[in-house]
Motif scaffolding. Structure first.
Motif, mmCIF file in Angstrom:
data_model
loop_
_atom_site.group_PDB
_atom_site.id
_atom_site.type_symbol
_atom_site.label_atom_id
_atom_site.label_comp_id
_atom_site.label_asym_id
_atom_site.label_seq_id
_atom_site.Cartn_x
_atom_site.Cartn_y
_atom_site.Cartn_z
ATOM 1 N N GLY A 77 0.893 -1.311 0.085
ATOM 2 C CA GLY A 77 -0.044 0.032 0.037
ATOM 3 C C GLY A 77 0.867 1.293 0.169
ATOM 4 O O GLY A 77 2.032 1.259 -0.323
ATOM 5 N N GLN A 79 0.739 5.713 -0.657
ATOM 6 C CA GLN A 79 0.059 7.051 -1.030
ATOM 7 C C GLN A 79 1.096 7.749 -1.911
ATOM 8 O O GLN A 79 2.403 7.727 -1.580
ATOM 9 C CB GLN A 79 -0.225 7.888 0.067
ATOM 10 C CG GLN A 79 -1.358 9.006 -0.292
ATOM 11 C CD GLN A 79 -1.800 9.656 0.880
ATOM 12 O OE1 GLN A 79 -1.350 10.351 1.845
ATOM 13 N NE2 GLN A 79 -3.302 9.169 1.019
ATOM 14 N N THR A 81 1.627 11.780 -3.431
ATOM 15 C CA THR A 81 1.250 13.203 -3.580
ATOM 16 C C THR A 81 1.933 13.968 -3.940
ATOM 17 O O THR A 81 2.658 13.397 -4.841
ATOM 18 C CB THR A 81 1.232 13.613 -1.661
ATOM 19 O OG1 THR A 81 2.485 13.274 -1.355
ATOM 20 C CG2 THR A 81 0.255 12.830 -0.884
ATOM 21 N N TRP A 89 -3.308 9.963 -3.964
ATOM 22 C CA TRP A 89 -3.727 8.533 -4.983
ATOM 23 C C TRP A 89 -3.217 7.489 -4.003
ATOM 24 O O TRP A 89 -2.249 7.577 -3.145
ATOM 25 C CB TRP A 89 -2.654 8.536 -6.089
ATOM 26 C CG TRP A 89 -3.140 9.375 -7.093
ATOM 27 C CD1 TRP A 89 -3.269 10.716 -6.844
ATOM 28 C CD2 TRP A 89 -3.969 9.131 -8.389
ATOM 29 N NE1 TRP A 89 -3.579 11.357 -7.979
ATOM 30 C CE2 TRP A 89 -4.069 10.319 -9.286
ATOM 31 C CE3 TRP A 89 -4.025 8.067 -9.032
ATOM 32 C CZ2 TRP A 89 -4.325 10.474 -10.186
ATOM 33 C CZ3 TRP A 89 -4.488 8.028 -10.309
ATOM 34 C CH2 TRP A 89 -4.745 9.117 -10.826
ATOM 35 N N ASN A 90 -4.107 6.689 -3.705
ATOM 36 C CA ASN A 90 -3.740 5.334 -2.988
ATOM 37 C C ASN A 90 -2.861 4.336 -3.615
ATOM 38 O O ASN A 90 -3.653 3.829 -4.758
ATOM 39 C CB ASN A 90 -5.191 4.740 -2.192
ATOM 40 C CG ASN A 90 -5.563 5.694 -1.396
ATOM 41 O OD1 ASN A 90 -5.061 6.249 -0.536
ATOM 42 N ND2 ASN A 90 -7.046 5.514 -1.205
ATOM 43 N N THR A 92 -2.058 0.747 -4.416
ATOM 44 C CA THR A 92 -2.993 -0.345 -4.404
ATOM 45 C C THR A 92 -2.093 -1.922 -4.693
ATOM 46 O O THR A 92 -2.644 -2.935 -3.988
ATOM 47 C CB THR A 92 -4.290 -0.427 -5.315
ATOM 48 O OG1 THR A 92 -3.576 -0.340 -6.767
ATOM 49 C CG2 THR A 92 -5.031 0.564 -5.078
ATOM 50 N N ALA A 104 -1.889 2.643 -8.600
ATOM 51 C CA ALA A 104 -2.579 3.399 -7.739
ATOM 52 C C ALA A 104 -3.838 3.852 -8.247
ATOM 53 O O ALA A 104 -3.909 3.908 -9.436
ATOM 54 C CB ALA A 104 -1.695 4.617 -7.105
ATOM 55 N N LYS A 105 -4.653 4.179 -7.348
ATOM 56 C CA LYS A 105 -6.134 4.626 -7.619
ATOM 57 C C LYS A 105 -6.055 6.060 -6.839
ATOM 58 O O LYS A 105 -5.930 6.396 -5.874
ATOM 59 C CB LYS A 105 -7.093 3.788 -7.012
ATOM 60 C CG LYS A 105 -8.532 4.184 -7.395
ATOM 61 C CD LYS A 105 -9.360 2.823 -7.014
ATOM 62 C CE LYS A 105 -10.829 3.196 -7.686
ATOM 63 N NZ LYS A 105 -11.725 2.125 -7.749
ATOM 64 N N ALA A 107 -7.713 8.924 -5.085
ATOM 65 C CA ALA A 107 -8.427 9.072 -3.815
ATOM 66 C C ALA A 107 -9.086 10.678 -3.454
ATOM 67 O O ALA A 107 -9.989 10.828 -3.006
ATOM 68 C CB ALA A 107 -7.680 8.934 -2.574
#
Length: 149
Positions: A77, A79, A81, A89-90, A92, A104-105, A107
């Motif tokens: 996982g 993030q 920025t 964005w998270n 994944t 990433a997806k 957010a």
């Protein structure tokens, strides 16, 4: 064996200490190697900070959580920025090793793409050179991603 050698050997055996996987001292060897039932998922995760650069105006800050007991490291996982549209964005999934892949997806809000995929090859000094793209593409933009202390 001399008397002195026997004394030294006996003294060394008395001083032997055992530690479990978390570093706590235990009484026996069996306790040291016993399966630990109370290990949390955080105990098998490490964090790497990376910075993706693509041209003068594009900088993404990546905080990637990964399993340090695998190779290539399995991404758990994290993030993204920075100057990426729709931040944060998270992260994944993906992996980090001789090559890198991060999925990433989005957010955050806005009319930006929904996903990003970053790929690259390791180079020295420690960095990854490759490409990234949005919504399934992986080769839209060039990047250099460096380890950030």
């Amino acid at each position: 064996m001399t008397t002195q050698a026997r004394k030294q050997k006996g003294a060394a055996a008395v001083e032997h200490r055992f530690h479990n996987a978390q570093g706590a001292e235990v009484k026996t060897r069996d306790e040291a190697f016993a399966a630990q039932q109370e290990v949390s998922p955080e105990a098998v995760a490490a964090t790497a900070k990376l910075q993706l650069n693509s041209g003068a105006a594009v900088t993404f800050d990546l905080e990637v959580k990964f399993d340090p007991n695998t190779h290539p490291y399995v991404v758990l996982g994290g993030q993204i920025t920075g100057s990426i549209c729709g931040a944060p964005w998270n992260i994944t999934g993906g992996f980090i090793g001789d090559t890198i892949r991060l999925d990433a997806k989005r957010a955050g809000s806005g009319s930006c793409a929904d996903t990003i995929t970053i790929v690259g090859e390791f180079q020295n000094p420690p960095a990854y050179r490759g490409t990234y793209g949005f919504n399934g593409a992986t080769s839209s933009f060039k990047h250099t991603t460096i380890y950030h202390c």
